[in-house]
Design a protein around this motif. Sequence first.
Motif, mmCIF file in Angstrom:
data_model
loop_
_atom_site.group_PDB
_atom_site.id
_atom_site.type_symbol
_atom_site.label_atom_id
_atom_site.label_comp_id
_atom_site.label_asym_id
_atom_site.label_seq_id
_atom_site.Cartn_x
_atom_site.Cartn_y
_atom_site.Cartn_z
ATOM 1 N N GLN A 6 0.818 -1.218 0.000
ATOM 2 C CA GLN A 6 0.000 0.000 0.000
ATOM 3 C C GLN A 6 0.846 1.259 0.000
ATOM 4 O O GLN A 6 0.324 2.358 0.051
ATOM 5 N N GLU A 7 2.166 1.072 -0.036
ATOM 6 C CA GLU A 7 3.049 2.217 0.165
ATOM 7 C C GLU A 7 2.799 3.348 -0.836
ATOM 8 O O GLU A 7 2.849 4.518 -0.477
ATOM 9 N N GLY A 8 2.508 2.982 -2.098
ATOM 10 C CA GLY A 8 2.244 3.999 -3.104
ATOM 11 C C GLY A 8 1.124 4.933 -2.679
ATOM 12 O O GLY A 8 1.275 6.156 -2.699
ATOM 13 N N ALA A 9 0.012 4.310 -2.233
ATOM 14 C CA ALA A 9 -1.133 5.108 -1.787
ATOM 15 C C ALA A 9 -0.777 5.895 -0.526
ATOM 16 O O ALA A 9 -1.164 7.053 -0.381
ATOM 17 N N PHE A 10 -0.027 5.263 0.378
ATOM 18 C CA PHE A 10 0.369 5.944 1.624
ATOM 19 C C PHE A 10 1.160 7.207 1.333
ATOM 20 O O PHE A 10 0.902 8.267 1.893
ATOM 21 N N LYS A 11 2.141 7.071 0.435
ATOM 22 C CA LYS A 11 3.032 8.204 0.135
ATOM 23 C C LYS A 11 2.256 9.358 -0.482
ATOM 24 O O LYS A 11 2.562 10.518 -0.266
ATOM 25 N N GLN A 12 1.234 8.993 -1.302
ATOM 26 C CA GLN A 12 0.447 10.040 -1.936
ATOM 27 C C GLN A 12 -0.345 10.825 -0.896
ATOM 28 O O GLN A 12 -0.499 12.030 -1.009
ATOM 29 N N ILE A 13 -0.838 10.102 0.111
ATOM 30 C CA ILE A 13 -1.674 10.757 1.102
ATOM 31 C C ILE A 13 -0.813 11.543 2.091
ATOM 32 O O ILE A 13 -1.017 12.736 2.317
ATOM 33 N N LEU A 14 0.158 10.864 2.690
ATOM 34 C CA LEU A 14 1.021 11.520 3.676
ATOM 35 C C LEU A 14 2.372 11.780 3.022
ATOM 36 O O LEU A 14 3.336 11.054 3.225
ATOM 37 N N SER A 15 2.439 12.864 2.219
ATOM 38 C CA SER A 15 3.632 13.055 1.404
ATOM 39 C C SER A 15 4.862 13.403 2.238
ATOM 40 O O SER A 15 5.988 13.200 1.793
ATOM 41 N N ASN A 16 4.659 13.914 3.457
ATOM 42 C CA ASN A 16 5.847 14.299 4.235
ATOM 43 C C ASN A 16 6.391 13.174 5.109
ATOM 44 O O ASN A 16 7.371 13.349 5.815
ATOM 45 N N LEU A 44 -9.210 2.426 -2.579
ATOM 46 C CA LEU A 44 -8.366 1.322 -3.054
ATOM 47 C C LEU A 44 -9.111 0.449 -4.064
ATOM 48 O O LEU A 44 -8.567 0.056 -5.075
ATOM 49 N N SER A 45 -10.349 0.110 -3.724
ATOM 50 C CA SER A 45 -11.129 -0.718 -4.637
ATOM 51 C C SER A 45 -12.609 -0.487 -4.379
ATOM 52 O O SER A 45 -13.009 -0.095 -3.280
ATOM 53 N N HIS A 46 -13.429 -0.713 -5.403
ATOM 54 C CA HIS A 46 -14.872 -0.551 -5.260
ATOM 55 C C HIS A 46 -15.557 -1.299 -6.380
ATOM 56 O O HIS A 46 -14.899 -1.704 -7.358
ATOM 57 N N THR A 47 -16.869 -1.492 -6.262
ATOM 58 C CA THR A 47 -17.628 -2.122 -7.350
ATOM 59 C C THR A 47 -18.861 -1.284 -7.656
ATOM 60 O O THR A 47 -19.928 -1.810 -7.942
ATOM 61 N N GLU A 48 -18.711 0.049 -7.584
ATOM 62 C CA GLU A 48 -19.850 0.942 -7.839
ATOM 63 C C GLU A 48 -20.132 1.024 -9.346
ATOM 64 O O GLU A 48 -19.284 0.669 -10.170
ATOM 65 N N THR A 49 -21.331 1.515 -9.656
ATOM 66 C CA THR A 49 -21.745 1.610 -11.065
ATOM 67 C C THR A 49 -20.773 2.482 -11.861
ATOM 68 O O THR A 49 -20.435 3.583 -11.440
ATOM 69 N N ALA A 50 -20.357 1.984 -13.027
ATOM 70 C CA ALA A 50 -19.408 2.724 -13.844
ATOM 71 C C ALA A 50 -19.996 4.070 -14.244
ATOM 72 O O ALA A 50 -21.175 4.178 -14.567
ATOM 73 N N ASN A 51 -19.182 5.093 -14.194
ATOM 74 C CA ASN A 51 -19.534 6.462 -14.592
ATOM 75 C C ASN A 51 -20.558 7.147 -13.697
ATOM 76 O O ASN A 51 -20.918 8.285 -13.936
ATOM 77 N N VAL A 52 -21.061 6.436 -12.686
ATOM 78 C CA VAL A 52 -21.947 7.108 -11.730
ATOM 79 C C VAL A 52 -21.266 7.046 -10.369
ATOM 80 O O VAL A 52 -20.533 7.955 -9.983
ATOM 81 N N GLY A 53 -21.475 5.919 -9.682
ATOM 82 C CA GLY A 53 -20.859 5.762 -8.363
ATOM 83 C C GLY A 53 -19.349 5.697 -8.446
ATOM 84 O O GLY A 53 -18.641 6.063 -7.510
ATOM 85 N N TYR A 59 -23.146 1.045 -3.036
ATOM 86 C CA TYR A 59 -24.315 0.627 -3.808
ATOM 87 C C TYR A 59 -24.073 -0.741 -4.426
ATOM 88 O O TYR A 59 -24.958 -1.572 -4.513
ATOM 89 N N GLY A 60 -22.827 -0.993 -4.853
ATOM 90 C CA GLY A 60 -22.531 -2.239 -5.553
ATOM 91 C C GLY A 60 -21.733 -3.228 -4.732
ATOM 92 O O GLY A 60 -21.420 -4.307 -5.203
ATOM 93 N N GLY A 61 -21.389 -2.884 -3.502
ATOM 94 C CA GLY A 61 -20.590 -3.790 -2.679
ATOM 95 C C GLY A 61 -19.616 -3.002 -1.822
ATOM 96 O O GLY A 61 -19.833 -1.815 -1.549
ATOM 97 N N GLU A 62 -18.548 -3.672 -1.438
ATOM 98 C CA GLU A 62 -17.595 -3.038 -0.528
ATOM 99 C C GLU A 62 -16.781 -1.953 -1.221
ATOM 100 O O GLU A 62 -16.401 -2.087 -2.381
ATOM 101 N N ILE A 63 -16.518 -0.886 -0.484
ATOM 102 C CA ILE A 63 -15.622 0.156 -0.964
ATOM 103 C C ILE A 63 -14.452 0.196 0.012
ATOM 104 O O ILE A 63 -14.648 0.451 1.203
ATOM 105 N N LYS A 64 -13.257 -0.091 -0.468
ATOM 106 C CA LYS A 64 -12.083 -0.098 0.410
ATOM 107 C C LYS A 64 -11.388 1.253 0.330
ATOM 108 O O LYS A 64 -11.067 1.726 -0.757
ATOM 109 N N ILE A 65 -11.203 1.845 1.485
ATOM 110 C CA ILE A 65 -10.726 3.216 1.548
ATOM 111 C C ILE A 65 -9.504 3.313 2.466
ATOM 112 O O ILE A 65 -9.422 2.609 3.469
ATOM 113 N N ILE A 66 -8.570 4.189 2.092
ATOM 114 C CA ILE A 66 -7.512 4.584 3.030
ATOM 115 C C ILE A 66 -7.748 6.045 3.367
ATOM 116 O O ILE A 66 -8.010 6.859 2.478
#
Lengths: 203, 188
Positions: free
Chosen positions: B41-51, B114-123, B92-99
């Motif tokens: 997850q380091e890529g996502a971590f670095k983007q969020i906490l850049s310092n 991180l991941s989701h299964t929401e409706t394309a182009n809407v959710g 709406y479509g299932g689990e949404i994984k968030i950091i």
Amino acid sequence: MRELINRLKTGIFTENPTFMQMLGMCPTLAVTTSAQAGLGMGLATTAVLILSNFAISLLRKAIPVKVRIPVFVVLIATFVTIIEMLLKAYVPALYNELGLFIPLIVVNCIILGRAEAYASKNKVLPSVFDGIGMGLGFTFALTLISIVRELLAYGTIFDIKIAPKFYEASTIFASAPGAYFVLGFLLAGIAAIRNKKSSKGRA
Amino acid sequence: MKDIIKNALILCVITLIAAFMLSFVNSITSEVIIKQEIAKQEGAFKQILSNADSFDVVELDEENSFGVTNAYVGLKGTEEVGYLYNITGSGYGGEIKIIIGINVDSTIAGISILSHTETANVGSKIVEDDFTSQFKDKQATEFEVVKTATSEPNEIQAISGATVSSKAVTVAINNAIEYYNEVVGGLD
């Protein structure tokens, strides 16, 4: 020494767990979507087989007949969990690909089958070789199936492009029905070869 | 009767040996496994906490986790610069994984889906910057989803046509913030 080599031959060819004994069908059908996953699953199962055959053969005189099945299951589950932790720590890519099927090695009937049929009645060294033979036989079968499936589904083997450009990949071979098709044709092919051999033998 | 006791004892001894073997392997691998999880997850971590320049796992308060599944601390040298939480929302479509990342001064460092299964182009628009940046730099207090233009800093404008998805993310983030305030003791 002959006996040891014989154990290997038995496991890989004459009593191949997948193609001859039809054991362990669940991982065989489920994880053979890519050559890498098939090979990885085979080797992980081989490691568990060797360890469990070794331990059960070593303890065969100490294990009371009445509680042998729980003892086998405890030992097998322990080795599977150890392999799972090692894979998670050192080969995370393979761990992520195989996922839930690693803990399910515990209930792979090949392992309990070898414990009951061979390791609990034979000396340590032949039991280890029995584990190696059966494990390699299983690995060989899974790798073969997964190579065919990966080639038909994506036109690749071990992620290397093999198929010519005009080949249209058919992803059905990556899904469950494709697993049955490939396994069925391979079994038919092997049966045909064996029939030919045995009729020659008689003539 | 004697047989039963003997059999039980043998089974017990073998199980004990198995347990010792497992704890031994676990003691070797557990640290490596944690490092692998961070690396993933380091890529996502670095983007969020850049310092932050390194990350470490924080043990969860399991009984009071508010749905937070993993907690990490971002370090700059040895100084703590912020916290990261994995949390799952039910969309709406299932689990949404968030950091979600929270700075030490209790402002939101950022969120990432991180991941989701929401409706394309809407959710699925929950992953876009237009939506996620609404949380950034705000105080870590409870957020509220509104359908009109926002008037208060703690209001989040829902994605048009995707109120359920927007709310799912916001509820999850509120839970993570609640966990943060409870454990790290942010704002009262």
